[in-house]
Design a protein around this motif. Structure first.
Motif, PDB file in Angstrom:
ATOM      1  N   PRO A   1       8.609   5.022  -3.174  1.00 47.08           N
ATOM      2  CA  PRO A   1       7.658   5.800  -2.363  1.00 47.08           C
ATOM      3  C   PRO A   1       8.310   7.050  -1.787  1.00 47.08           C
ATOM      4  O   PRO A   1       9.401   6.978  -1.220  1.00 47.08           O
ATOM      5  CB  PRO A   1       7.249   4.838  -1.248  1.00 47.08           C
ATOM      6  CG  PRO A   1       7.797   3.519  -1.622  1.00 47.08           C
ATOM      7  CD  PRO A   1       8.843   3.691  -2.640  1.00 47.08           C
ATOM      8  N   THR A   2       7.626   8.159  -1.943  1.00 50.84           N
ATOM      9  CA  THR A   2       8.199   9.451  -1.546  1.00 50.84           C
ATOM     10  C   THR A   2       7.767   9.834  -0.146  1.00 50.84           C
ATOM     11  O   THR A   2       7.184   9.046   0.588  1.00 50.84           O
ATOM     12  CB  THR A   2       7.756  10.532  -2.544  1.00 50.84           C
ATOM     13  OG1 THR A   2       6.386  10.350  -2.812  1.00 50.84           O
ATOM     14  CG2 THR A   2       8.553  10.456  -3.812  1.00 50.84           C
ATOM     15  N   VAL A   3       7.984  11.066   0.156  1.00 52.58           N
ATOM     16  CA  VAL A   3       7.834  11.558   1.524  1.00 52.58           C
ATOM     17  C   VAL A   3       6.423  11.352   2.083  1.00 52.58           C
ATOM     18  O   VAL A   3       6.242  11.131   3.280  1.00 52.58           O
ATOM     19  CB  VAL A   3       8.275  13.042   1.591  1.00 52.58           C
ATOM     20  CG1 VAL A   3       7.528  13.891   0.588  1.00 52.58           C
ATOM     21  CG2 VAL A   3       8.122  13.612   2.967  1.00 52.58           C
ATOM     22  N   GLU A   4       5.432  11.381   1.203  1.00 53.07           N
ATOM     23  CA  GLU A   4       4.075  11.302   1.742  1.00 53.07           C
ATOM     24  C   GLU A   4       3.641   9.891   2.119  1.00 53.07           C
ATOM     25  O   GLU A   4       2.567   9.695   2.687  1.00 53.07           O
ATOM     26  CB  GLU A   4       3.073  11.934   0.773  1.00 53.07           C
ATOM     27  CG  GLU A   4       2.997  11.326  -0.602  1.00 53.07           C
ATOM     28  CD  GLU A   4       3.807  12.123  -1.636  1.00 53.07           C
ATOM     29  OE1 GLU A   4       4.968  12.443  -1.325  1.00 53.07           O
ATOM     30  OE2 GLU A   4       3.295  12.386  -2.716  1.00 53.07           O
ATOM     31  N   TYR A   5       4.462   8.877   1.788  1.00 54.89           N
ATOM     32  CA  TYR A   5       4.095   7.512   2.158  1.00 54.89           C
ATOM     33  C   TYR A   5       4.623   7.158   3.546  1.00 54.89           C
ATOM     34  O   TYR A   5       5.652   7.677   3.970  1.00 54.89           O
ATOM     35  CB  TYR A   5       4.661   6.517   1.143  1.00 54.89           C
ATOM     36  CG  TYR A   5       3.871   6.503  -0.144  1.00 54.89           C
ATOM     37  CD1 TYR A   5       2.757   5.681  -0.276  1.00 54.89           C
ATOM     38  CD2 TYR A   5       4.226   7.322  -1.201  1.00 54.89           C
ATOM     39  CE1 TYR A   5       2.021   5.682  -1.448  1.00 54.89           C
ATOM     40  CE2 TYR A   5       3.497   7.329  -2.376  1.00 54.89           C
ATOM     41  CZ  TYR A   5       2.396   6.503  -2.500  1.00 54.89           C
ATOM     42  OH  TYR A   5       1.664   6.496  -3.643  1.00 54.89           O
ATOM     43  N   GLU A   6       3.911   6.260   4.194  1.00 60.19           N
ATOM     44  CA  GLU A   6       4.414   5.768   5.484  1.00 60.19           C
ATOM     45  C   GLU A   6       5.545   4.780   5.203  1.00 60.19           C
ATOM     46  O   GLU A   6       5.802   4.428   4.037  1.00 60.19           O
ATOM     47  CB  GLU A   6       3.273   5.118   6.293  1.00 60.19           C
ATOM     48  CG  GLU A   6       2.910   3.713   5.899  1.00 60.19           C
ATOM     49  CD  GLU A   6       1.956   3.607   4.710  1.00 60.19           C
ATOM     50  OE1 GLU A   6       1.250   2.604   4.614  1.00 60.19           O
ATOM     51  OE2 GLU A   6       1.946   4.518   3.853  1.00 60.19           O
ATOM     52  N   ASP A   7       6.195   4.312   6.238  1.00 58.48           N
ATOM     53  CA  ASP A   7       7.273   3.344   6.062  1.00 58.48           C
ATOM     54  C   ASP A   7       6.733   2.075   5.423  1.00 58.48           C
ATOM     55  O   ASP A   7       5.653   1.589   5.785  1.00 58.48           O
ATOM     56  CB  ASP A   7       7.900   3.003   7.413  1.00 58.48           C
ATOM     57  CG  ASP A   7       8.811   4.114   7.896  1.00 58.48           C
ATOM     58  OD1 ASP A   7       9.463   4.744   7.037  1.00 58.48           O
ATOM     59  OD2 ASP A   7       8.861   4.348   9.111  1.00 58.48           O
ATOM     60  N   GLY A   8       7.505   1.526   4.490  1.00 60.10           N
ATOM     61  CA  GLY A   8       7.166   0.237   3.888  1.00 60.10           C
ATOM     62  C   GLY A   8       5.780   0.135   3.295  1.00 60.10           C
ATOM     63  O   GLY A   8       5.018  -0.774   3.636  1.00 60.10           O
ATOM     64  N   PRO A   9       5.421   1.012   2.390  1.00 54.47           N
ATOM     65  CA  PRO A   9       4.054   0.983   1.867  1.00 54.47           C
ATOM     66  C   PRO A   9       3.768  -0.254   1.011  1.00 54.47           C
ATOM     67  O   PRO A   9       2.608  -0.588   0.789  1.00 54.47           O
ATOM     68  CB  PRO A   9       3.968   2.256   1.010  1.00 54.47           C
ATOM     69  CG  PRO A   9       5.372   2.575   0.650  1.00 54.47           C
ATOM     70  CD  PRO A   9       6.218   2.108   1.787  1.00 54.47           C
ATOM     71  N   ASN A  10       4.813  -0.919   0.549  1.00 57.76           N
ATOM     72  CA  ASN A  10       4.585  -2.091  -0.310  1.00 57.76           C
ATOM     73  C   ASN A  10       4.832  -3.403   0.423  1.00 57.76           C
ATOM     74  O   ASN A  10       4.829  -4.471  -0.176  1.00 57.76           O
ATOM     75  CB  ASN A  10       5.500  -2.014  -1.529  1.00 57.76           C
ATOM     76  CG  ASN A  10       5.287  -0.716  -2.280  1.00 57.76           C
ATOM     77  OD1 ASN A  10       4.165  -0.259  -2.411  1.00 57.76           O
ATOM     78  ND2 ASN A  10       6.376  -0.107  -2.735  1.00 57.76           N
ATOM     79  N   LEU A  11       5.029  -3.270   1.712  1.00 57.66           N
ATOM     80  CA  LEU A  11       5.419  -4.450   2.464  1.00 57.66           C
ATOM     81  C   LEU A  11       4.341  -5.525   2.459  1.00 57.66           C
ATOM     82  O   LEU A  11       4.627  -6.722   2.404  1.00 57.66           O
ATOM     83  CB  LEU A  11       5.736  -4.024   3.898  1.00 57.66           C
ATOM     84  CG  LEU A  11       6.568  -4.997   4.690  1.00 57.66           C
ATOM     85  CD1 LEU A  11       7.931  -5.157   4.061  1.00 57.66           C
ATOM     86  CD2 LEU A  11       6.708  -4.501   6.115  1.00 57.66           C
ATOM     87  N   TYR A  12       3.100  -5.078   2.464  1.00 58.45           N
ATOM     88  CA  TYR A  12       2.003  -6.067   2.510  1.00 58.45           C
ATOM     89  C   TYR A  12       2.040  -7.003   1.314  1.00 58.45           C
ATOM     90  O   TYR A  12       1.620  -8.143   1.395  1.00 58.45           O
ATOM     91  CB  TYR A  12       0.657  -5.341   2.604  1.00 58.45           C
ATOM     92  CG  TYR A  12       0.203  -4.648   1.336  1.00 58.45           C
ATOM     93  CD1 TYR A  12      -0.722  -5.254   0.485  1.00 58.45           C
ATOM     94  CD2 TYR A  12       0.701  -3.398   0.987  1.00 58.45           C
ATOM     95  CE1 TYR A  12      -1.145  -4.621  -0.674  1.00 58.45           C
ATOM     96  CE2 TYR A  12       0.296  -2.769  -0.165  1.00 58.45           C
ATOM     97  CZ  TYR A  12      -0.629  -3.383  -1.002  1.00 58.45           C
ATOM     98  OH  TYR A  12      -1.025  -2.762  -2.151  1.00 58.45           O
ATOM     99  N   LEU A  13       2.559  -6.494   0.212  1.00 58.76           N
ATOM    100  CA  LEU A  13       2.625  -7.318  -0.999  1.00 58.76           C
ATOM    101  C   LEU A  13       3.690  -8.407  -0.845  1.00 58.76           C
ATOM    102  O   LEU A  13       3.455  -9.584  -1.133  1.00 58.76           O
ATOM    103  CB  LEU A  13       2.916  -6.434  -2.202  1.00 58.76           C
ATOM    104  CG  LEU A  13       1.801  -5.418  -2.521  1.00 58.76           C
ATOM    105  CD1 LEU A  13       2.311  -4.308  -3.407  1.00 58.76           C
ATOM    106  CD2 LEU A  13       0.623  -6.118  -3.167  1.00 58.76           C
TER     107      LEU A  13
END
Lengths: 564, 223, 323
Positions: free
Chosen positions: A254-266
């Motif tokens: 995940p690059t700059v435009e994503y918030e922290d931990g964008p895949n954490l929910y998975l």
């Protein structure tokens, strides 16, 4: 119950890790020819181990000498590789961390799909995996991680989208993981239940028709039953759909435009479905956020690669209570994609930022700021991804997926231009792909198909001068940037780019003039709603203008000869 | 920071005319910031060079690279792998970088791709102005932080010439009269008396006119 | 050893001084200079030779002044800072004075950008204030480095001021600095806007500068409206009011009108308190200067030998106090 934090030890099988931070396996491009460990590899991992990482998971190491990805990759395909890897395991452990080795197999690297493989190759692969794991444990690694994710063979087999095999290694999710079962069983049979075995899976492939949580929950559950001690949950990096730098790839890094931990929910979801520890990965470099993930019990461990490249002492600084000293990873992914030479090892390229502050000064939302440490930071929670910063960045450090990319010209424009007839005047029309003025291919009727190609971009204002020149290199005679009228289009998130188009066109024109190439024309037009509907007419006008200009240009070309 | 601008393309084409394998080396520091010699500009120069040769019917191989700072040999070393393949390097660094590269790789022809314009500051997005000449004897304390040596076209020390009109310089009406700025700033601070002091002729020997200057720290070399 | 400066004598005696400007030719012959100087002899107190005016290379000011001195005409040697460093300036001053030149006018010099050689590297080693100080020090027998000269320089040091440059405050301050540095006479930029000039003079009088230096107001002869426009737009530091341009435009004989304007200006100058004389700039129209001087009632001039002639009397406000 004692409060669990980043630095609470964790026991996985018989192995105790001193903290919950794993150095995520990331290709370092440092192996010697033949896949051998180099001094650079040793230093790279030793440094992070010495700085306090709990588990250093060494990058993707090929179990086969043939089915392997490109680049300078490590191998564990023969016993000859063991001494080097043993040294690597030793330096990591001496530095105080547990050592892990990720082993993988890649048919993607040689351009095959699961259905291309004879069963013999699959059986051979299973044997290679088992052998590889044996060598890894013998070399002294505490953990072996089976790479069942990303773009590697085992993920191809797992995937709903790519595994089209008709035999027992295909079919439903259980069939698709038969090979995985055989590998794990083989390793357990050979090495016993004591050794620590991890598996990395994609919780969501982020490709059309790929595995989603629905499948990966089952897969994770099965893996647990098979005797895997820990599930390392990653996502994406499947190239079937968008290719390298496509959406799936991007989700995995995940690059700059994503918030922290964008895949954490998975990862969190997988954790609810298994009993073994779960590791999450993907933009977890914010110390506060990483700690909160563990403290809230969302996952058991965090893995990070890029933050540890940006600052090898990340753990040490965080543990010492000085997260303020951490050199922040801006998630530019330049470490992965922008090495200066194909053979250069991976490293943080963030220092290539020239600190020109163009991003800071020109962000329409005033998001980038200089933090109290004097470093540039992107406050990305309000980012609209308009890409102003990327468009201005002179060092190409800030980049957006949505931007006309560095390879945009070769990937999108070149095929479009190739379709034009070489005998005629050829022009490229660049139009808007996002606003109400977006133009479609149908706007260019058959009569123009031989002489005009249409390429759509988020905003014609985002096309850089250098890209215009590279397009001319393809042999077109003119470029028409057909943008909108921003005053009629105030809601467009790319509106800030809009004023650029004429400036960039002017600059390109000056460069062409300076280079004596003024018979090529780059023009910009702000379309009205009606003109957008009559793009064909606008294009014809442009072509006619080009014709006139060229007659003048040709006359100019002849003049010097006559005088000489 | 050092500012510079790309040489006229015509001149660049002339210099590179005999060659068909060319490395364009950008510099990742000052000239990237002033947007004339970074990676983007290196790529742009490469593209326009290829286009030019295409028009001439003489294909050329150009590669654009950038290093952190061309004034340090260690950074230049990162280009070494490519170097033997190319006949010539067009450096988009300031004069310092070009000279460093030439000295560092004497066997290679290093050509300048930039005209260095001196030490400047960004006035607004896309505009940089020279503000320091490096005279070696700073007098900004007397002139409200505005350097008359650099910003006055005549480098006058005791006040403006008779040519300033509406606060603009006689030599170039696009430029502000440095002394007008100094006057305004001192007036705002109530320090106009500073202007009444006689400023004696400057000791130019401390500037470049005393020969190339050196900076040496005796405690730095490790013997 | 030789004749002192006539201009100095005239100013110190309190006469209303008249000087005129002559531009040297762009070739190596004194003939045109001599011809113009002959025209001006007896009509002006000193002839002023420009130093590569407007940054156009011409026969050197030093050589021309020397020639005038040999003709027995009091010359004002213009020295700019644009083309010479402090070494060359000292040497040129010594050279001029050795040839009998007694007046040195110190200027910064026009920028080379609009001259004959815009590509030239300018010098500006000194600025005009420093140059005044250098020349003045030499009259006291000191080289700029502080070393003693064997024989001190005999010269009358002057400077220039532009009443129309911005900010006016700074011009007054600079004039004060020049006076303190040793300037004894000051020549102003051409005056067309008398209102503004009077306001400037007020400031000068407030500072007491009119008693420290002899102020020669610059008057210029305009040939036509076109020349006026050119001056307004292209000559740095000159302001030509619109009504002057209009007068020239409407006049049947613009040159005659120009002379008229000149004479009127001089007339009015004589009533401005603190003005000690005029400096007539009639570039390429030097032959009209005698007429202007006559019509302004400034002829005959005081005899160089010392005794005052003609109608010009001592006037209190114009006396230059050499204290």
């Amino acid at each position: 119950m004692e409060k669990v934090g980043l630095f609470t030890p964790i026991k996985i099988n018989k192995l105790v890790l001193k903290n919950r931070i794993m150095m995520s396996p990331a290709f370092s491009n440092s192996a010697a020819p033949g896949g051998f460990v180099t001094d650079w590899t040793l230093r790279h991992y030793q440094k992070r181990a010495a700085a306090g990482v709990g588990l250093v998971m060494v990058e993707h190491t090929g179990v086969s000498g043939y089915y392997i990805h490109g680049g300078n990759r490590l191998q564990i395909s023969t016993d000859l590789h063991v001494p080097g890897l043993a040294r690597l395991a030793r330096v990591i452990k001496e530095a105080g961390a547990a050592a892990g080795l990720q082993i993988a197999h890649s048919i993607h690297g040689v351009g095959l799909k699961p259905e291309d493989l004879p069963k013999r190759v699959i059986l051979e692969m299973i044997r290679e995996f088992i052998e590889g794991a044996r060598r890894a444990y013998e070399a002294g690694f505490d953990v072996v991680e089976l790479h069942f994710a990303h773009t590697y063979t085992m993920a191809d087999l797992l995937s709903r989208r790519t595994n089209k095999r008709l035999d027992e290694y295909g079919g439903d999710v259980y069939g698709r993981m038969k090979a995985h079962r055989e590998i794990i069983n083989g390793i357990r049979e050979m090495m016993g239940p004591e050794v620590t075995l991890f598996a990395r899976i994609c919780a969501d492939e982020f490709v059309i028709g790929g595995n989603t949580l629905k499948q990966s929950r089952v897969i994770a559950g099965e893996l647990e039953k098979m005797g895997v001690d820990c599930i390392d949950v990653t996502v994406g990096v499947r190239f079937d759909d968008g290719g390298l730098k496509g959406y799936s790839d991007l989700r995995g890094k995940p690059t700059v435009e994503y918030e922290d931990g964008p895949n954490l929910y998975l990862a969190e979801d997988i954790k609810r479905h298994v009993g073994v520890p779960v590791i999450a990965v993907g933009k977890l470099g914010n110390p506060e956020f990483a700690a909160s993930v563990i403290e809230q019990g969302r996952v058991d461990m965090v893995a990070m690669a890029r933050p540890l490249l940006a600052d090898d002492k990340w753990v040490k600084k965080v543990q010492a209570g000085r997260p303020d000293l951490v050199r922040t990873c801006v998630c530019c992914n330049s470490c992965l994609y922008k090495r200066r030479h194909p053979d250069d090892p991976i490293r943080c390229m963030e220092r290539e930022c020239a600190r020109c502050l163009a991003c800071l000064r020109n962000c329409p939302y005033r998001l980038p700021f200089i933090n109290e440490k004097g470093r540039l930071e992107f406050g990305n929670e309000w980012c609209d991804e308009c890409g102003m910063c990327a468009g201005l960045c002179p060092a190409r450090v800030v980049r957006f997926q949505a931007d006309p990319q560095y390879d945009w010209v070769s990937r999108q424009v070149e095929p479009a231009v190739k379709k034009l007839s070489p005998g005629q005047r050829r022009v490229l029309v660049i139009t808007c792909a996002s606003g109400p003025y977006r133009c479609d291919d149908k706007f260019l009727p058959g009569g123009l198909a031989h002489s005009a190609a249409l390429v759509r971009v988020p905003c014609p204002g985002r096309v850089e001068t250098v890209q215009m020149i590279r397009i001319l290199e393809l042999g077109v005679d003119g470029i028409l940037l057909a943008g909108c009228r921003s005053e009629e289009n105030p809601e467009c998130k790319y509106r800030h780019h809009h004023p650029w188009a004429p400036h960039r066109v002017r600059r390109a024109g000056r460069i062409l003039e300076e280079a004596g190439l003024s018979h090529k024309v780059i023009a910009h037009i702000s379309l009205t709603g009606l003109e957008a509907l009559d793009l064909a007419g606008v294009t014809r006008n442009f072509l006619n203008g080009l014709e006139v200009n060229n007659r003048v240009g040709e006359a100019d070309d002849h003049r010097p000869e006559e005088t000489a | 920071m050092i500012i510079g601008q790309r040489k006229p393309l015509k001149r660049i084409f002339e210099m590179l005319d005999p060659y068909d394998r060319i490395l364009i080396a950008g510099c990742g520091s000052c000239v990237t910031v002033c947007m004339s010699g970074g990676l983007k500009e290196a790529e742009e120069t490469a593209a326009v060079l290829r286009l030019h040769r295409q028009a001439e019917g003489r294909p050329v191989e150009v590669r654009a690279r950038v290093v952190e700072r061309q004034c340090e040999p260690e950074f230049l070393e990162t280009l070494d792998a490519d170097l033997p393949h190319f006949q010539v390097v067009l450096s988009l660094a300031c004069g310092v970088g070009v000279q460093r590269y030439s000295l560092f790789r004497p066997g290679k022809l290093i050509l300048p791709g930039l005209d260095t314009l001196g030490s400047g500051l960004p006035v607004r997005q896309g505009l940089w102005e020279e503000v320091c000449l490096g005279c070696g004897d700073c007098l900004l304390d007397q002139t409200a932080g505005v350097c008359p040596i650099t910003r006055c076209a005549k480098g006058l020390l005791n006040g403006p010439c008779g040519g300033s009109r509406n606060g603009r310089c006689e030599a170039n009406t696009e430029n502000h009269c440095a002394w007008q700025i100094i006057y305004d700033r001192l007036a705002a601070r109530g320090e106009l008396n500073l202007l009444e002091e006689y400023r004696p002729p400057k000791d130019w020997s401390r500037g470049h006119w005393g020969g190339p200057r050196r900076l040496e720290r005796e405690d730095m070399p490790i013997v | 050893m030789s004749k002192p400066s006539n201009l100095r004598k005239v100013l110190e005696a309190g006469h209303f001084a008249v000087t005129a400007e002559v531009g040297p030719p762009r070739f190596a012959d004194f003939a045109p200079l001599r011809q113009k100087a002959e025209l001006l002899r007896r009509y002006v107190d000193a002839v002023n030779i420009t130093d590569n005016q407007s940054a156009v290379a011409r026969l050197s000011s030093q050589a021309c002044c020397g020639e005038l001195a040999r003709m027995g005409i009091d010359a004002v040697f213009q020295v700019t800072c644009r083309d010479r460093n402090r070494i060359a300036i000292q040497s040129d001053i010594l050279g001029a004075v050795a040839q009998g030149v007694r007046n040195i006018l110190c200027l910064s010099g026009d920028h080379q950008r609009f001259g004959s050689d815009p590509q030239a590297k300018s010098v500006f080693d000194l600025d005009s204030v420093q140059l005044v100080r250098l020349a003045a020090d030499m009259t006291r027998g000191l080289f700029p480095g502080g070393r003693k000269m064997e024989v001190s320089l005999e010269a009358y040091v002057g400077a220039v001021v532009n009443p129309f440059a911005d900010p006016v405050d700074l011009q007054v301050i600079k004039l004060k600095k020049k006076a303190r540095a040793g300037a004894r006479f000051v020549q102003t930029q051409c005056v067309f806007d008398l209102e503004r000039f009077s306001r400037f003079m007020e400031r000068v009088r407030e500072a007491g500068l009119d008693r420290e230096v002899g102020i020669l107001a610059g008057v210029s002869l305009l040939r036509s409206a076109g020349a006026a426009r050119f001056m307004q737009e292209r000559v740095p530091g000159v302001t030509v009011p619109e009504e002057v341009v209009r007068r020239l435009e409407l006049a049947p004989d613009p040159e005659e009108e120009g002379v008229k304007i000149c004479v009127e200006t001089i007339d009015r100058m004589r009533n401005v308190k603190g003005v000690a004389g005029v400096h007539i700039m009639a570039i390429a129209l030097e032959e009209r200067v005698p007429e202007i001087v006559r019509r302004a009632g400034l002829f005959p001039r005081p005899d160089p030998a010392g005794q005052a002639l003609g109608p010009v009397s001592c006037r209190e406000g114009n006396r230059v106090d050499q204290g």
